[in-house]
Design a protein around this motif. Structure first.
Motif, PDB file in Angstrom:
ATOM      1  N   ASP A 189      -0.083   5.022   0.786  1.00  0.00           N
ATOM      2  CA  ASP A 189      -0.322   6.009   1.853  1.00  0.00           C
ATOM      3  C   ASP A 189      -0.260   5.333   3.216  1.00  0.00           C
ATOM      4  O   ASP A 189      -1.078   4.457   3.510  1.00  0.00           O
ATOM      5  N   GLY A 190       0.720   5.713   4.041  1.00  0.00           N
ATOM      6  CA  GLY A 190       0.822   5.144   5.386  1.00  0.00           C
ATOM      7  C   GLY A 190       1.784   3.981   5.483  1.00  0.00           C
ATOM      8  O   GLY A 190       2.068   3.500   6.572  1.00  0.00           O
TER       9      GLY A 190
ATOM     10  N   ASP B 112       0.875  -1.157   0.000  1.00  0.00           N
ATOM     11  CA  ASP B 112       0.000   0.000   0.000  1.00  0.00           C
ATOM     12  C   ASP B 112       0.929   1.229   0.000  1.00  0.00           C
ATOM     13  O   ASP B 112       2.100   1.126   0.392  1.00  0.00           O
TER      14      ASP B 112
ATOM     15  N   GLU C 219       0.126  -3.282   4.556  1.00  0.00           N
ATOM     16  CA  GLU C 219      -1.015  -2.358   4.664  1.00  0.00           C
ATOM     17  C   GLU C 219      -1.074  -1.668   6.022  1.00  0.00           C
ATOM     18  O   GLU C 219      -0.770  -2.285   7.041  1.00  0.00           O
ATOM     19  N   ASP C 220      -1.531  -0.425   6.035  1.00  0.00           N
ATOM     20  CA  ASP C 220      -1.701   0.285   7.314  1.00  0.00           C
ATOM     21  C   ASP C 220      -3.177   0.486   7.660  1.00  0.00           C
ATOM     22  O   ASP C 220      -3.477   1.053   8.710  1.00  0.00           O
TER      23      ASP C 220
HETATM   24 MG    MG Z   1      -2.711   3.169   3.521  1.00  0.00          MG
END
Ligand code: MG
Ligand code: BG6
Length: 226
Positions: free
Chosen positions: A13-14, A11, A169-170
């Motif tokens: 973002d983050g 992923d 993943e966040d």
């Molecule tokens: Mg994310």
């Protein structure tokens, strides 16, 4: 874990960079203009979900016309794209490049699977778009996270299978998407105690990618799935 891992899907973002703050600022600007209440806590619920679903969550049941919805999303995106101008390779989160290097050296395929329609722009600004064999973004599938479609689409581009692939993943929606697709999962929990619960379902949970060595991750996955 009998399966051979031959690909990693990240992923964006983050996980690779922290654009959640920029998304927050852009949604906040639009919300302030409209007089909608919107806090950093509210922003947590938007992590990993599409622009449309983010707006739905931000509206908290408030009913607006489709024309208005399109205007709000367009405005928020304009503010967000302006903020993306500030991004440089210095915004790559600690450990991400080292993990890409390790994985590449080990012959693994690398991809990004992001709900964002700005993923190509962000990866270009970070200077790492060429590091990936595939980039799945918010344009690739109709059903975004928590549907498994984006990760399955991305794995297809890599020519790999979920049972041979780890997703990093966040977001709760992202972990659910990866699990529904049959992928191995590494949850990036962050350091803020109040939001760490969002990835507890992942096979392996790490605070971030700093010191995240491939061999350790594979070992932890093996134990988690033993
Ligand atoms: Mg994310
Ligand atoms: C995800 C973010 O990566 O992309 C979400 O975690 C965001 O917060 C989503 O809403 C869609 O982004 P964009 O850039 O298409 O508006």
């Amino acid at each position: 874990m009998a399966a051979q891992i031959n690909a990693l899907i990240f992923d964006l973002d983050g996980v690779i960079t922290d654009t959640a703050e920029l998304h927050y600022q852009a949604w906040k600007q639009m919300s302030d203009e409209e007089g909608y209440p919107f806090t950093r806590d509210d922003n947590e619920a938007l992590r990993g979900v599409s622009r449309r679903e983010s707006l739905n969550r931000l509206l908290k049941g408030r009913v607006i016309t489709e024309e208005k919805a399109l205007d709000l999303m367009e405005r928020k995106n304009r503010y967000y794209v302006d903020l993306l101008e500030t991004i440089t390779p210095a915004n790559i989160l600690p450990g991400a490049l080292a993990l890409l290097d390790e994985a590449e050296a080990a012959g693994l395929k690398l991809a990004v699977g992001s709900a964002s329609r700005n993923a190509h722009t962000v990866l270009t600004k970070l200077g790492i778009i060429d590091r990936f064999d595939a980039v799945g973004d918010g344009y690739c599938v109709v059903h975004t996270k928590p549907a498994p479609d984006l990760f399955l689409w991305t794995a297809g581009r890599l020519g790999t299978y979920p049972q041979n692939t780890i997703v990093f993943e966040d977001a709760e929606a992202g972990i659910e998407a990866a699990q529904r697709g049959g992928f191995f999962t590494v949850g990036i929990a962050g350091h803020d105690q109040s939001v760490q619960g969002r990835v507890t379902n992942a096979d392996v949970v790490l605070p971030d990618l700093a010191q995240a060595h491939l061999a350790d991750i594979l070992e932890k996955l093996k134990k988690a799935r033993a």
